[in-house]
Design a protein around this motif. Sequence first.
Motif, PDB file in Angstrom:
ATOM      1  N   ASN A  82      18.305  59.069  10.489  1.00 53.45           N
ATOM      2  CA  ASN A  82      18.333  59.868   9.285  1.00 53.45           C
ATOM      3  C   ASN A  82      17.901  61.411   9.731  1.00 53.45           C
ATOM      4  OD1 ASN A  82      18.845  59.217   6.364  1.00 53.45           O
ATOM      5  ND2 ASN A  82      17.721  57.321   7.165  1.00 53.45           N
ATOM      6  N   ILE A  83      16.951  61.438  10.574  1.00 48.50           N
ATOM      7  CA  ILE A  83      16.720  62.878  11.087  1.00 48.50           C
ATOM      8  C   ILE A  83      17.694  63.537  11.901  1.00 48.50           C
ATOM      9  CG2 ILE A  83      15.007  64.101  12.543  1.00 48.50           C
ATOM     10  CD1 ILE A  83      12.804  61.973  11.505  1.00 48.50           C
ATOM     11  N   GLN A  84      18.297  62.497  12.869  1.00 48.95           N
ATOM     12  CA  GLN A  84      19.627  63.044  13.723  1.00 48.95           C
ATOM     13  C   GLN A  84      20.595  63.441  12.915  1.00 48.95           C
ATOM     14  OE1 GLN A  84      19.398  59.748  16.244  1.00 48.95           O
ATOM     15  NE2 GLN A  84      18.003  60.846  17.656  1.00 48.95           N
ATOM     16  N   GLY A 132      19.828  66.944  11.678  1.00 49.02           N
ATOM     17  CA  GLY A 132      19.662  67.863  12.579  1.00 49.02           C
ATOM     18  C   GLY A 132      21.047  68.367  13.071  1.00 49.02           C
ATOM     19  N   ILE A 187      16.360  68.027  18.510  1.00 43.53           N
ATOM     20  CA  ILE A 187      16.054  67.132  17.199  1.00 43.53           C
ATOM     21  C   ILE A 187      14.934  66.045  17.509  1.00 43.53           C
ATOM     22  CG2 ILE A 187      16.838  65.456  15.577  1.00 43.53           C
ATOM     23  CD1 ILE A 187      19.855  66.533  16.134  1.00 43.53           C
ATOM     24  N   ALA A 231      11.498  66.287  15.842  1.00 48.85           N
ATOM     25  CA  ALA A 231      11.138  65.150  14.977  1.00 48.85           C
ATOM     26  C   ALA A 231      10.067  64.414  15.375  1.00 48.85           C
ATOM     27  CB  ALA A 231      12.326  64.117  14.858  1.00 48.85           C
ATOM     28  N   LEU A 280       6.939  63.804  12.621  1.00 46.70           N
ATOM     29  CA  LEU A 280       6.633  62.515  12.442  1.00 46.70           C
ATOM     30  C   LEU A 280       5.319  62.340  12.683  1.00 46.70           C
ATOM     31  CD1 LEU A 280       9.962  60.764  13.249  1.00 46.70           C
ATOM     32  CD2 LEU A 280       8.960  61.051  11.163  1.00 46.70           C
ATOM     33  N   LYS A 304       9.426  55.000  13.256  1.00 44.26           N
ATOM     34  CA  LYS A 304      10.684  55.783  13.275  1.00 44.26           C
ATOM     35  C   LYS A 304      11.861  54.829  13.475  1.00 44.26           C
ATOM     36  CE  LYS A 304      10.044  56.935  18.385  1.00 44.26           C
ATOM     37  NZ  LYS A 304      10.153  58.062  18.990  1.00 44.26           N
ATOM     38  N   LEU A 306       9.705  61.414   5.117  1.00 47.40           N
ATOM     39  CA  LEU A 306      10.878  61.538   5.657  1.00 47.40           C
ATOM     40  C   LEU A 306      11.972  62.478   5.332  1.00 47.40           C
ATOM     41  CD1 LEU A 306      12.851  60.486   7.990  1.00 47.40           C
ATOM     42  CD2 LEU A 306      13.542  58.436   6.605  1.00 47.40           C
ATOM     43  N   THR A 360      10.500  65.592   6.293  1.00 44.82           N
ATOM     44  CA  THR A 360      10.821  65.771   7.916  1.00 44.82           C
ATOM     45  C   THR A 360      12.201  66.383   8.102  1.00 44.82           C
ATOM     46  OG1 THR A 360       9.384  64.114   8.343  1.00 44.82           O
ATOM     47  CG2 THR A 360      10.845  64.628  10.284  1.00 44.82           C
ATOM     48  N   CYS A 361      13.277  65.778   7.244  1.00 47.82           N
ATOM     49  CA  CYS A 361      14.695  66.036   7.304  1.00 47.82           C
ATOM     50  C   CYS A 361      14.750  67.622   6.986  1.00 47.82           C
ATOM     51  CB  CYS A 361      15.463  65.394   6.376  1.00 47.82           C
ATOM     52  SG  CYS A 361      15.660  63.508   7.106  1.00 47.82           S
ATOM     53  N   ILE A 421      13.674  70.026   9.641  1.00 46.00           N
ATOM     54  CA  ILE A 421      14.222  69.915  11.164  1.00 46.00           C
ATOM     55  C   ILE A 421      14.871  71.319  11.436  1.00 46.00           C
ATOM     56  CG2 ILE A 421      16.478  69.166  10.476  1.00 46.00           C
ATOM     57  CD1 ILE A 421      14.324  67.529  13.106  1.00 46.00           C
TER      58      ILE A 421
END
Length: 301
Positions: A92-94, A97, A107, A111, A115, A124, A139, A142-143, A146
Amino acid sequence: MIKIENVSKSFANQKAVDNIFLEIKQGEIFGLVGPDGAGKTTLLRMVCGLIKPDSGTIQFSGGSPGRQEKGETFGYMPQKFSLYGDLTVMENIQFFGAMYQLDRATIRQRADEILTIANLIRFKDRFADHLSGGMKQKLALTCALISRPEILVLDEPTFGVDPESRKEFWLILYRLNKEGMTILVSTPYMDEAELCTKIGFIDRGKVVALDTPGNLKRGFAYHILEVKVAARDPHLFDGLDEVLDASFFGDKYHVVVKNGTAAPEVLSRFLLQKEINILSLKSVSASMEDVFVSLAEKEVV
Ligand SMILES: Nc1ncnc2c1ncn2[C@@H]1O[C@H](COP(=O)(O)OP(=O)(O)OP(=O)(O)O)[C@@H](O)[C@H]1O
């Protein structure tokens, strides 16, 4: 840093935001507080440039040149943040990003940092669908972080989250703010409003109060009597001229009165006449909740 001047927005014939002026300074945790439908989301979406005001201007000063054009100035966490349940935390973060065209190494490094702060590093590789409500919100945060935004905009980020996770979430916000991030957050929770450096109360599209939590409480024009009785009746104090408003605070009532000196005696007599046993009755300082109730029910108080 954010200057909102004369901003209005209507949907069909309804004014969602009505001629708002606000200034959010660098380093502030600015809380937008107000009842459902007050216009908070609409204002936040205009600040982030997602919808355009019908009139008025929103200007930004300071910040690093170039970041605004690339959409990096803001981290926005909407009320219903869309995570991909069948992707892991890291995936999700990637994904987010990649939308900012960040390379994988950047990223991953960012992250890991966030995190770790958010206490999510152990999870993760877990699918987003398998996270608890509080973890999902972290989460989402976090997104939103980024791109390392200068301003973080959060729309009711802890709505429906358990109290322990809310506390943890706010500790992260405090940490980010301490590192220099400006935070604009809407919240329906008064305990969270107390944590902001400045509050704007919004009601029916208008700012009805604007100050620090301390000043808003000190400026409360009435007195509060905290009353504990065995009865729990929302109309218990109906008909008493001295009482402007009464609401439940846990197992007690907060009774708003004009005259803090005479009212305890009047209330005691009134309850005695009704043969209601008084377990405790004392004056207390106004809480943020009291201020909010009085602002939301201005016609009553
Ligand atoms: N896209 C839209 N189309 C029509 N009406 C809208 C739209 N967005 C908001 N509104 C209306 O504008 C008013 C303000 O809504 P908004 O969502 O900004 O309030 P809010 O303070 O964020 O409330 P909540 O916490 O319930 O989301 C409401 O009456 C809402 O129904």
